[in-house]
Design a protein around this motif. Structure first.
Motif, PDB file in Angstrom:
ATOM      1  N   UNK A 204       0.055   4.338  -3.643  1.00  0.00           N
ATOM      2  CA  UNK A 204      -0.251   4.389  -2.208  1.00  0.00           C
ATOM      3  C   UNK A 204      -1.026   3.145  -1.783  1.00  0.00           C
ATOM      4  N   UNK A 205      -2.018   2.757  -2.600  1.00  0.00           N
ATOM      5  CA  UNK A 205      -2.792   1.558  -2.277  1.00  0.00           C
ATOM      6  C   UNK A 205      -1.936   0.310  -2.435  1.00  0.00           C
ATOM      7  N   UNK A 206      -1.107   0.287  -3.495  1.00  0.00           N
ATOM      8  CA  UNK A 206      -0.259  -0.886  -3.723  1.00  0.00           C
ATOM      9  C   UNK A 206       0.790  -1.065  -2.634  1.00  0.00           C
ATOM     10  N   UNK A 207       1.066  -0.009  -1.878  1.00  0.00           N
ATOM     11  CA  UNK A 207       2.039  -0.118  -0.785  1.00  0.00           C
ATOM     12  C   UNK A 207       1.466  -0.875   0.414  1.00  0.00           C
ATOM     13  N   UNK A 208       0.134  -1.046   0.432  1.00  0.00           N
ATOM     14  CA  UNK A 208      -0.495  -1.822   1.496  1.00  0.00           C
ATOM     15  C   UNK A 208      -0.140  -3.299   1.316  1.00  0.00           C
ATOM     16  N   UNK A 209       0.272  -3.985   2.387  1.00  0.00           N
ATOM     17  CA  UNK A 209       0.654  -5.396   2.256  1.00  0.00           C
ATOM     18  C   UNK A 209      -0.457  -6.295   1.737  1.00  0.00           C
ATOM     19  N   UNK A 210      -1.714  -5.915   1.993  1.00  0.00           N
ATOM     20  CA  UNK A 210      -2.834  -6.777   1.600  1.00  0.00           C
ATOM     21  C   UNK A 210      -3.200  -6.650   0.124  1.00  0.00           C
ATOM     22  N   UNK A 211      -2.594  -5.674  -0.572  1.00  0.00           N
ATOM     23  CA  UNK A 211      -2.906  -5.435  -1.983  1.00  0.00           C
ATOM     24  C   UNK A 211      -1.697  -5.781  -2.835  1.00  0.00           C
ATOM     25  N   UNK A 212      -1.899  -6.618  -3.843  1.00  0.00           N
ATOM     26  CA  UNK A 212      -0.796  -7.050  -4.700  1.00  0.00           C
ATOM     27  C   UNK A 212      -1.174  -6.898  -6.162  1.00  0.00           C
ATOM     28  N   UNK A 213      -0.247  -6.415  -6.942  1.00  0.00           N
ATOM     29  CA  UNK A 213      -0.424  -6.423  -8.394  1.00  0.00           C
ATOM     30  C   UNK A 213       0.190  -7.711  -8.919  1.00  0.00           C
TER      31      UNK A 213
END
Length: 338
Positions: A204-213
């Motif tokens: 869910x958090x990784x789906x945010x555009x500002x968060x990248x793995x």
């Protein structure tokens, strides 16, 4: 009236106890008393809060209506599995010390918004201690947002000073979420010991555009502000280094090796590298043309494991040593140069 502390920073004893006709509900916040955290006001017609240093298995149930805890919050050797009587606490004034328990997380403090401690000098004093809780795997205080030294409210008081926490000897899987780490950074929290990992980041958090793995440098897009993982820049991908321009936080480590880069100016927005694992947070190895090794806005003052924090930097494989850079708690950010 003002009460001074002793050489060990222990406040003067102040007790208003067992006055059955006295309404002391507003006493603790009146006049100069609002600076103090270790007031003992109890047994009166009305009290201004509850006593957080008297909690044990036999008294726990009496805290159901407690909203303001004075004398801190001490849970030492408490064995009760039901800590719900503490869930209405909204403010703690004094030291929080939770040690030698089987508590798994602090979610029972679900309404605790404000934590106020008193640090009168530069002398180290741990204000929040989690220690020897072998089943604790998470922090888990959902609404905590204010951590404040009451001493700075005085006109002649010190600057904010050290906000010293200690998270030690917890479960091997104890972890902090990205949001919890950001909160600690924002509130200038420093750790004497931080035995923790970074929690796995949910989809869910990784789906945010500002968060990248982090996978490859090429895949870092322009909206990526938070990077999760160890960032590696080498001769194969250095042509994509422009992609780091919007990165503010790296939750992992940064390695730059075998490149022809002349400057690290591409990291002009980088504020923090949060690395809780072993080894250095930054490695610069065999970059023979690198002349300007400077991070203009890098914050290196938080979330390290000693009172003098070491940002360990490996300069080259040809040198059999680490180059430590020392930063004291509270040092301002900016212009970190190797």
């Amino acid at each position: 009236m003002f009460m001074y502390s002793d050489k060990n920073l222990k406040e003067s004893d102040f007790q208003v106890v067992d006055n059955k006709k006295l309404d002391a509900e507003n006493l603790c916040g009146s006049g100069l008393l609002h600076y103090f955290t270790d007031l003992r006001v109890k047994g009166n017609l009305k009290d201004c809060g509850c006593q957080g240093d008297e909690i044990d298995d036999s008294t726990l149930s009496t805290y159901k209506t407690c909203q303001n805890s004075y004398n801190g919050l001490y849970l030492n050797n408490v064995t009760s599995k039901d800590l719900s009587p503490l869930e209405n606490i909204m403010q703690v004034k004094g030291i929080i010390d939770i040690s030698n328990t089987d508590i798994e997380n602090l979610s029972f403090l679900k309404n605790l918004v404000t934590f106020k401690y008193r640090n009168q000098e530069t002398k180290e004093r741990i204000s929040f201690n989690l220690q020897n809780n072998p089943k604790m795997t998470r922090f888990g205080m959902p609404v905590l947002s204010v951590i404040h030294n009451t001493e700075v409210e005085r006109s002649d008081g010190p600057e904010e000073g050290i906000v010293l926490f200690n998270f030690e000897n917890l479960h091997p899987d104890f972890c902090l979420t990205v949001n919890e780490i950001l909160l600690f950074l924002e509130l200038n929290v420093t750790f004497r010991n931080l035995n923790a990992k970074i929690c796995d980041v949910s989809q869910e958090i990784l789906s945010e555009p500002s968060v990248c793995k982090f996978e490859t440098l090429e895949k870092l897009h322009s909206e990526c502000i938070f990077v999760i993982g160890d960032v590696v820049i080498d001769s194969e991908n250095e042509h994509d280094i422009i992609n780091v321009g919007n990165v503010y936080y790296i939750f992992g480590s940064l390695t730059i090796k075998n490149t022809k880069l002349q400057s690290l100016a591409y990291f002009f927005n980088l504020l923090a590298i949060v690395h809780l694992g072993d080894g250095p947070a930054i490695q610069l190895i065999s970059n023979k043309e690198l002349k300007d090794a400077k991070f203009d806005n890098l914050r290196v003052k938080q979330l390290f494991q000693n009172k003098v924090f070491l940002l360990k930097i490996k300069i080259s494989e040809h040198y059999n040593q680490w180059k430590p850079r020392s930063f004291y708690p509270g040092q301002s950010s900016g212009h970190f140069q190797i």
